[in-house]
Design a protein around this motif. Structure first.
Motif, PDB file in Angstrom:
ATOM      1  N   GLU A  77       0.715  -1.268  -0.087  1.00  0.00           N
ATOM      2  CA  GLU A  77      -0.022  -0.103   0.100  1.00  0.00           C
ATOM      3  C   GLU A  77       1.042   1.082  -0.061  1.00  0.00           C
ATOM      4  O   GLU A  77       0.349   2.576   0.086  1.00  0.00           O
ATOM      5  CB  GLU A  77      -0.869   0.002   1.252  1.00  0.00           C
ATOM      6  CG  GLU A  77      -1.924  -1.260   1.450  1.00  0.00           C
ATOM      7  CD  GLU A  77      -3.263  -1.009   0.533  1.00  0.00           C
ATOM      8  OE1 GLU A  77      -3.434  -0.053   0.184  1.00  0.00           O
ATOM      9  OE2 GLU A  77      -3.656  -1.985   0.294  1.00  0.00           O
ATOM     10  N   ASN A  80      -0.471   4.442  -1.952  1.00  0.00           N
ATOM     11  CA  ASN A  80      -1.665   5.252  -1.535  1.00  0.00           C
ATOM     12  C   ASN A  80      -1.081   6.880  -1.707  1.00  0.00           C
ATOM     13  O   ASN A  80      -1.928   7.500  -1.999  1.00  0.00           O
ATOM     14  CB  ASN A  80      -2.179   4.815  -0.394  1.00  0.00           C
ATOM     15  CG  ASN A  80      -2.962   3.311  -0.335  1.00  0.00           C
ATOM     16  OD1 ASN A  80      -2.555   2.713  -1.334  1.00  0.00           O
ATOM     17  ND2 ASN A  80      -3.551   3.027   0.451  1.00  0.00           N
ATOM     18  N   HIS A 110      -7.360  -1.767  -2.962  1.00  0.00           N
ATOM     19  CA  HIS A 110      -6.639  -2.355  -1.579  1.00  0.00           C
ATOM     20  C   HIS A 110      -6.702  -4.064  -1.696  1.00  0.00           C
ATOM     21  O   HIS A 110      -7.699  -4.634  -2.276  1.00  0.00           O
ATOM     22  CB  HIS A 110      -7.294  -2.028  -0.355  1.00  0.00           C
ATOM     23  CG  HIS A 110      -7.269  -0.618  -0.291  1.00  0.00           C
ATOM     24  ND1 HIS A 110      -6.293   0.162   0.315  1.00  0.00           N
ATOM     25  CD2 HIS A 110      -8.259   0.334  -0.550  1.00  0.00           C
ATOM     26  CE1 HIS A 110      -6.724   1.476   0.344  1.00  0.00           C
ATOM     27  NE2 HIS A 110      -7.647   1.822  -0.168  1.00  0.00           N
ATOM     28  N   ILE A 115      -5.757  -3.682   3.597  1.00  0.00           N
ATOM     29  CA  ILE A 115      -6.422  -2.313   4.162  1.00  0.00           C
ATOM     30  C   ILE A 115      -6.753  -2.531   5.491  1.00  0.00           C
ATOM     31  O   ILE A 115      -6.817  -1.633   6.296  1.00  0.00           O
ATOM     32  CB  ILE A 115      -7.804  -2.115   3.324  1.00  0.00           C
ATOM     33  CG1 ILE A 115      -8.353  -0.815   3.646  1.00  0.00           C
ATOM     34  CG2 ILE A 115      -8.819  -3.427   3.962  1.00  0.00           C
ATOM     35  CD1 ILE A 115      -9.755  -0.671   2.837  1.00  0.00           C
ATOM     36  N   VAL A 121      -2.639   3.064   5.261  1.00  0.00           N
ATOM     37  CA  VAL A 121      -4.012   3.104   4.693  1.00  0.00           C
ATOM     38  C   VAL A 121      -4.843   4.064   5.782  1.00  0.00           C
ATOM     39  O   VAL A 121      -5.429   5.126   5.281  1.00  0.00           O
ATOM     40  CB  VAL A 121      -4.656   1.821   4.571  1.00  0.00           C
ATOM     41  CG1 VAL A 121      -6.344   1.798   4.631  1.00  0.00           C
ATOM     42  CG2 VAL A 121      -4.133   0.766   3.947  1.00  0.00           C
ATOM     43  N   HIS A 140     -12.273   3.988  -2.754  1.00  0.00           N
ATOM     44  CA  HIS A 140     -11.477   2.908  -2.319  1.00  0.00           C
ATOM     45  C   HIS A 140     -12.037   1.335  -2.754  1.00  0.00           C
ATOM     46  O   HIS A 140     -13.471   1.563  -2.351  1.00  0.00           O
ATOM     47  CB  HIS A 140     -11.379   2.724  -0.702  1.00  0.00           C
ATOM     48  CG  HIS A 140     -10.705   4.033  -0.294  1.00  0.00           C
ATOM     49  ND1 HIS A 140      -9.406   4.028   0.001  1.00  0.00           N
ATOM     50  CD2 HIS A 140     -11.244   5.162   0.172  1.00  0.00           C
ATOM     51  CE1 HIS A 140      -9.024   5.217   0.500  1.00  0.00           C
ATOM     52  NE2 HIS A 140     -10.105   5.948   0.708  1.00  0.00           N
TER      53      HIS A 140
END
Length: 338
Positions: A77, A80, A110, A115, A121, A140
């Motif tokens: 992630e 992001n 995700h 997540i 996140v 999302h």
């Protein structure tokens, strides 16, 4: 976006040419003039993490949308804040054209374990409404295959749903069965409309399953034998939707023609990928955007001001008012700064 399903997205949504994707998987780096070069150009699973930008035209009106799938630096992630930062930057450079932040829309995809378990996140979620960071809402999408590598949900998180992290900012969360294509489409439509109307984050928890293991070395039936006994006997979503179309009166011949056309295009792309050649100018005319030119999106600009101005500003911001009474340590800090 993680790498699972990424090639499908590159080919069918962002429309990266399939022959280019196939060439990369064969260790071929397409270049102007063609030919197979640099077999180590994209080692390992790096091919899954590549991104691109394309301008697509929709409908008879020719309405154009710029689609960008960002290169993904890791599975965890880390992309992001890069997505949100780029969205914020593009909104900024549009100036008054996107004052309400409706023209540039960030979408983050995700994994279900990520997540719930990756701190970055929540760090991005909690900036949703901060004046200096807001992007007018992020969509999302959780690719929820109900297993994080080899970990069952009850051993991976404390919440019932992996998407509950978004309840901290009051974001609506839609849980939808990935096997029901019409429900998936309607849910995404609602999520997009919500984002555009209210300028807030929204989450689509797309609940499905993973047919095979996490990678070539993983055999999920070792760690989730009961779950994968069920999955083994499930009718694939493509077949489910195909039968639904047949039940709705779509002729078998129509679906067969789509299958044949798809296979023909895939085979043609594969043959072309073996000795791929392309004309760079032609690609640029087709609105492909190069990210290799450092001046493409900006160059060094002289943003300096006169040294005297800087000194005056420095003196002012480091001088306390004469008519105030301040803590001795505060006064000392200001003197040291000056």
């Amino acid at each position: 976006m993680a790498h699972r399903g990424r090639l499908n997205t590159l080919a069918n949504v962002v429309r990266k040419p399939m022959e280019v994707i196939m060439a990369e998987f064969q260790g071929i780096q397409p270049k102007q003039g063609g030919g197979a070069v640099d077999p180590e150009s994209h080692p390992g699973d790096v091919k899954y993490h590549l991104g691109t930008t394309f301008r697509r035209k929709y409908g008879d009106s020719g309405h154009e949308i710029k689609l960008t799938l960002m290169a993904n630096p890791s599975h965890l992630e880390a992309v992001n804040p890069c997505v949100l930062g780029r969205a914020r930057a593009e909104q900024h450079f549009l100036g008054g054209k996107d004052a309400d932040r409706k023209q540039v829309v960030p979408i983050v995809v995700h994994g279900d374990a990520a997540i719930a378990g990756q701190g970055i996140v929540f760090e991005c979620l909690q900036m949703e409404q901060l004046a200096n960071y807001t992007v007018g809402g992020t969509i999302h999408v959780v690719i929820n295959n109900q297993v994080g590598f080899t970990t069952t949900p009850d051993r991976a998180r404390s919440s019932t749903y992996c998407s509950e992290v978004a309840t901290a900012i009051g974001a609506p969360i839609f849980h939808v069965n990935a096997h029901s294509m019409d429900d998936v489409v309607n849910t995404f439509r609602i999520a997009a409309e919500y984002r555009q109307k209210f300028g807030r984050d929204v989450v689509v928890d797309l609940i499905g399953y993973r047919k095979m293991g996490h990678n070539e070395l993983d055999q999920p039936s070792y760690t989730q034998p009961l779950m994968y006994a069920i999955i083994k006997n499930m009718n694939p979503v493509r077949n489910v939707y195909r039968q639904q179309l047949l039940d709705q009166g779509i002729p078998e011949a129509t679906l067969a023609a789509i299958d044949e056309d798809t296979q023909t295009k895939l085979e043609a792309a594969y043959q072309k990928s073996k000795n791929l050649e392309f004309d760079l100018e032609e690609w640029m005319d087709a609105k492909w955007e190069s990210i290799k030119d450092p001046k493409k999106y900006g160059s060094l600009k002289d943003t300096g001001v006169d040294l005297g101005v800087i000194r005056r500003i420095g003196a002012v911001i480091n001088t306390l008012p004469d008519d105030g009474k301040f803590h001795p340590k505060i006064a000392k800090i200001f003197e040291e700064r000056k």
